[in-house]
Write a protein that holds these residues in place. Structure first.
Motif, short mmCIF file in Angstrom:
data_model
loop_
_atom_site.label_atom_id
_atom_site.label_comp_id
_atom_site.label_asym_id
_atom_site.label_seq_id
_atom_site.Cartn_x
_atom_site.Cartn_y
_atom_site.Cartn_z
N PHE A 15 48.23 38.36 35.50
CA PHE A 15 49.09 38.46 36.68
C PHE A 15 49.08 39.90 37.21
CE2 PHE A 15 53.25 39.42 38.54
CZ PHE A 15 53.37 38.43 39.50
N ALA A 16 49.27 40.87 36.31
CA ALA A 16 49.29 42.29 36.71
C ALA A 16 47.94 42.71 37.26
CB ALA A 16 49.69 43.15 35.52
N GLU A 17 46.85 42.31 36.61
CA GLU A 17 45.51 42.67 37.07
C GLU A 17 45.19 42.06 38.44
OE1 GLU A 17 42.65 41.80 34.00
OE2 GLU A 17 43.70 43.08 32.57
N LEU A 18 45.67 40.87 38.68
CA LEU A 18 45.47 40.23 39.98
C LEU A 18 46.13 41.05 41.09
CD1 LEU A 18 44.44 37.70 41.55
CD2 LEU A 18 46.69 36.72 41.15
N HIS A 19 47.35 41.51 40.84
CA HIS A 19 48.06 42.32 41.84
C HIS A 19 47.40 43.68 42.02
CE1 HIS A 19 51.43 39.80 43.07
NE2 HIS A 19 51.31 39.27 41.87
N ALA A 20 46.93 44.27 40.93
CA ALA A 20 46.24 45.56 41.02
C ALA A 20 44.94 45.41 41.82
CB ALA A 20 45.95 46.10 39.63
N ALA A 21 44.20 44.34 41.58
CA ALA A 21 42.95 44.11 42.31
C ALA A 21 43.23 43.90 43.80
CB ALA A 21 42.20 42.91 41.73
N ALA A 22 44.27 43.16 44.12
CA ALA A 22 44.64 42.94 45.52
C ALA A 22 45.00 44.27 46.19
CB ALA A 22 45.80 41.96 45.62
N TYR A 23 45.70 45.11 45.49
CA TYR A 23 46.06 46.44 46.01
C TYR A 23 44.79 47.26 46.27
CZ TYR A 23 47.38 51.36 45.70
OH TYR A 23 47.50 52.70 45.93
N LEU A 24 43.86 47.26 45.32
CA LEU A 24 42.63 48.04 45.46
C LEU A 24 41.74 47.52 46.58
CD1 LEU A 24 41.76 48.63 41.72
CD2 LEU A 24 42.43 50.39 43.38
N CYS A 25 41.79 46.23 46.85
CA CYS A 25 40.97 45.63 47.91
C CYS A 25 41.29 46.19 49.29
CB CYS A 25 41.13 44.11 47.92
SG CYS A 25 40.15 43.29 46.66
N GLN A 26 42.41 46.86 49.43
CA GLN A 26 42.80 47.41 50.73
C GLN A 26 41.90 48.58 51.15
OE1 GLN A 26 47.05 48.16 50.88
NE2 GLN A 26 47.41 46.35 49.64
N GLY A 27 41.19 49.19 50.20
CA GLY A 27 40.31 50.30 50.57
C GLY A 27 39.09 50.43 49.70
N CYS A 28 38.93 49.50 48.78
CA CYS A 28 37.83 49.56 47.82
C CYS A 28 37.11 48.23 47.73
CB CYS A 28 38.36 49.89 46.42
SG CYS A 28 39.22 51.45 46.28
N LYS A 29 35.93 48.29 47.17
CA LYS A 29 35.18 47.07 46.86
C LYS A 29 35.25 46.87 45.35
CE LYS A 29 30.61 45.05 46.92
NZ LYS A 29 29.18 45.26 47.13
N ILE A 30 35.65 45.70 44.92
CA ILE A 30 35.72 45.39 43.49
C ILE A 30 34.31 45.10 43.00
CG2 ILE A 30 36.69 43.87 41.71
CD1 ILE A 30 38.81 45.57 43.17
N LEU A 31 33.87 45.84 41.99
CA LEU A 31 32.54 45.66 41.42
C LEU A 31 32.56 44.75 40.19
CD1 LEU A 31 31.25 49.36 41.59
CD2 LEU A 31 30.92 47.52 43.26
N ALA A 32 33.61 44.84 39.41
CA ALA A 32 33.71 44.04 38.18
C ALA A 32 35.16 43.96 37.73
CB ALA A 32 32.86 44.64 37.07
N ARG A 33 35.45 42.89 37.01
CA ARG A 33 36.76 42.74 36.37
C ARG A 33 36.53 42.33 34.93
NH1 ARG A 33 40.89 39.32 39.60
NH2 ARG A 33 42.12 39.99 37.83
N ASN A 34 37.31 42.89 34.04
CA ASN A 34 37.26 42.57 32.61
C ASN A 34 35.86 42.79 32.04
OD1 ASN A 34 39.31 40.17 33.86
ND2 ASN A 34 40.12 41.65 32.42
N TYR A 35 35.24 43.91 32.38
CA TYR A 35 33.92 44.28 31.87
C TYR A 35 34.07 44.75 30.42
CZ TYR A 35 29.40 46.69 31.62
OH TYR A 35 28.14 47.10 31.26
N ARG A 36 33.32 44.13 29.53
CA ARG A 36 33.46 44.42 28.10
C ARG A 36 32.21 45.05 27.50
NH1 ARG A 36 37.70 41.91 25.58
NH2 ARG A 36 38.83 40.43 26.85
N TYR A 37 32.44 45.98 26.58
CA TYR A 37 31.38 46.58 25.78
C TYR A 37 32.01 47.04 24.46
CZ TYR A 37 27.97 49.97 24.10
OH TYR A 37 27.08 50.67 23.32
N ARG A 38 31.40 46.59 23.37
CA ARG A 38 31.92 46.88 22.03
C ARG A 38 33.40 46.56 21.96
NH1 ARG A 38 29.20 52.37 19.72
NH2 ARG A 38 27.07 51.58 19.57
#
Length: 131
Positions: A15-38
């Protein structure tokens, strides 16, 4: 078996990440969500209008006992984010890209959502070639 508390915490995090992504979409392009490594995960990877890559950690707080959301990104968490960000850069355009580490805090303690964005919340602990 996943506990009810763990399942509920994951729902809150999504829920929190969804709202953060919506906020960022106002001036940014989302490249990835929940990108994992190790052992690490990047909640959101975005690119702003100037071409800077943002590695965004999203923290939420739902009750008074947890303190401020942003204060919970400790040194160990920062290292895991950095290592995962280095991996992302290596496989997505190279290490020479301009990037920064942001934190978005979502506070839901008073029954309403309050979002606070902390650009450049921390600096990388090491240079990329050391990963």
């Amino acid at each position: 078996m996943i506990s009810r508390t763990s399942s509920r915490n994951k729902q809150k995090g999504r829920f929190a990440e969804l709202h953060a992504a919506a906020y960022l979409c106002q001036g940014c392009k989302i490249l990835a969500r929940n990108y994992r490594y190790r052992n690490g995960e990047l909640d959101i990877v975005a690119k702003d209008s100037a071409g800077t890559i943002l590695f965004v950690e999203v923290k939420s707080v739902w009750n008074e006992r947890k303190g401020s959301p942003a204060s919970r990104v400790n040194e160990s968490k920062q290292f895991r984010i950095w290592r995962t960000a280095a991996h992302f850069l290596h496989f997505n355009g190279g290490e020479d890209q301009k990037a920064r580490f942001d934190v978005i805090g979502i506070d839901l303690r008073n029954g309403k959502l309050q979002l606070r964005h902390y650009p450049d919340a921390f600096v990388a602990p090491r240079v990329i070639p050391e990963c």
